[in-house]
Design an enzyme around this catalytic site. Structure first.
Site, PDB file in Angstrom:
ATOM      1  CG  LEU A  37     -26.500  -4.318  85.172  1.00  0.00           C
ATOM      2  CD1 LEU A  37     -27.697  -5.179  85.074  1.00  0.00           C
ATOM      3  CD2 LEU A  37     -25.271  -4.821  85.267  1.00  0.00           C
ATOM      4  CG  ASP A  38     -22.408  -1.845  79.352  1.00  0.00           C
ATOM      5  OD1 ASP A  38     -22.447  -0.601  80.087  1.00  0.00           O
ATOM      6  OD2 ASP A  38     -21.400  -2.526  79.319  1.00  0.00           O
ATOM      7  NE  ARG A  39     -29.489   0.714  73.982  1.00  0.00           N
ATOM      8  CZ  ARG A  39     -30.425   1.222  73.444  1.00  0.00           C
ATOM      9  NH1 ARG A  39     -31.764   0.857  73.509  1.00  0.00           N
ATOM     10  NH2 ARG A  39     -30.403   2.503  73.392  1.00  0.00           N
TER      11      ARG A  39
END
Length: 294
Positions: A135-137
Site C-alpha cells: 500500500l502507498d505510504r
C-alpha cells in the site's frame, strides 16, 4: 484430555504437574516448538480462564488450559499499524496513513515490514516475514504478509485467482456525473516514477477500476472502489483521469486537502488461505475523517 466444544477454543484438562510450554508441546505434536511459543506470545493461552504468556508457568493436576485460535498479537506494540490476524503462514495488518509498507532510499526503519520482522524475530531469530503486496505510504487499510518464501510465491503467483475481493474507499474532489462506472486504461510509468494512462491499447499494463458513489456534497464525493487489477497507483491515476483526483493527492492533481491526509483507504481484502484454502475476509473501518460533514 480435550474438553473443547467451541470450534474457536481448544480446552484441555491437566492430568499431572508440568510447565506450560512442555504441556502445550505435548498436546500439539503437529506444531513446531517455535509455533507453540508464538501462540503463547500472542496471548492465546489461558489457564483456569486467566491469560498466561510465561513459558515456565507451573501447571497442577486439575487445571484447565484453553487455547484460543487465530488471535491477533497482544504482546507487541506497533507504530501506525496493528495485527488483525496471524497464523503459521500469514500475517494480516491494518496500516495507518503515513507508514511505509517497505523501506525506500529515504526511510528504512519505521516501516510495516521492519516492525513485523522485529516482532516475529522476538519469538525466533530465524523467523522472517515476506512482502506479498504493498500500500502507498499515505494509503491506510488492510495489508497481507507471508511468513515463508513458499507462501509468498503461492500468493503472488496465484494472486488473481486467490484474491476474491479487494476494495477501497476513496474521498475525491467534486461531484461525479455517473453514480457508478468502470474505468479501463493501460498504465505506464514515466522517468519520474509517476504512473499515467496511455492512449494506445496494449501500451502498458491493463488496469480496471470499478467505482460507486456512497455519498457526496458540493465539494467532495466518497466512493466505494473495487479493483479488478492491482496496478501501482491505479486508483489515484484513474480518479485523476476522470477529473476527480483523490483528496490530498498533489502528485495526481488534487488542489484541496480538508482531511489532512490522502483520501484513500483499503477497506476489504478477502482471499483463499494459501495453505488451507479457507476463504478469509478482513474489513477495516472507514476512517472517521472521511465521513465528517463539510
Amino acid at each position: 484430555m480435550n474438553l473443547s466444544q467451541n470450534p474457536n477454543m481448544e480446552k484441555y484438562e491437566v492430568d499431572e504437574p508440568a510447565e506450560l510450554l512442555t504441556f502445550l508441546l505435548a498436546i500439539m505434536p503437529q506444531r513446531s516448538r517455535n509455533s507453540v511459543k508464538s501462540i503463547l506470545t500472542r496471548g492465546q493461552v489461558f489457564v483456569n480462564n486467566e491469560e498466561v504468556t510465561k513459558h515456565d508457568f507451573k501447571l497442577e493436576s486439575g487445571y484447565t488450559v484453553t487455547i484460543q485460535k487465530n488471535k491477533a498479537a497482544k504482546a507487541a506494540t506497533f507504530e501506525k499499524m496493528n495485527i488483525l490476524y496471524e497464523d503459521d503462514s500469514i500475517i494480516v495488518i491494518e496500516k495507518d496513513t503515513g507508514l511505509l509498507s517497505v523501506s525506500n532510499e529515504k526511510e528504512n526503519s519505521h516501516t510495516a515490514y521492519k516492525q513485523l520482522m522485529s516482532y516475529v524475530r522476538k519469538i525466533n531469530p530465524k523467523n522472517r516475514v515476506y512482502v506479498v503486496h504493498r500500500l502507498d505510504r499515505d494509503t491506510s487499510g488492510v495489508m497481507l504478509f507471508a511468513k515463508s518464501e513458499k507462501v509468498k510465491q503461492t500468493l503472488q503467483h496465484g494472486w488473481k485467482d486467490m484474491v476474491k475481493e479487494r476494495s477501497y474507499v476513496a474521498l475525491v474532489e467534486g461531484v461525479l456525473t455517473k453514480n457508478e462506472d468502470t474505468i479501463t486504461s493501460w498504465l505506464k510509468e514515466n522517468k519520474t516514477f509517476k504512473m499515467f494512462s496511455s492512449e494506445k491499447p496494449n501500451d502498458g499494463k491493463e488496469a480496471i477500476t470499478h467505482y460507486k458513489v456512497i455519498k457526496s456534497n458540493n465539494n467532495l464525493s466518497l466512493l466505494s472502489v473495487y479493483l479488478e487489477t492491482g496496478r501501482k497507483n491505479q486508483i489515484r491515476v484513474h480518479m485523476a483521469d476522470i477529473g476527480h483526483p483523490v483528496v490530498g493527492d498533489k502528485k495526481y492533481g488534487s488542489k484541496i486537502n480538508p482531511i489532512g491526509r490522502l483520501g484513500l483507504h483499503a477497506i476489504v481484502l478477502a482471499f483463499k488461505h494459501p495453505v488451507t484454502g479457507e476463504l478469509l475476509r478482513f474489513k477495516s473501518n472507514i476512517p472517521k475523517v472521511f465521513l465528517k460533514k463539510r
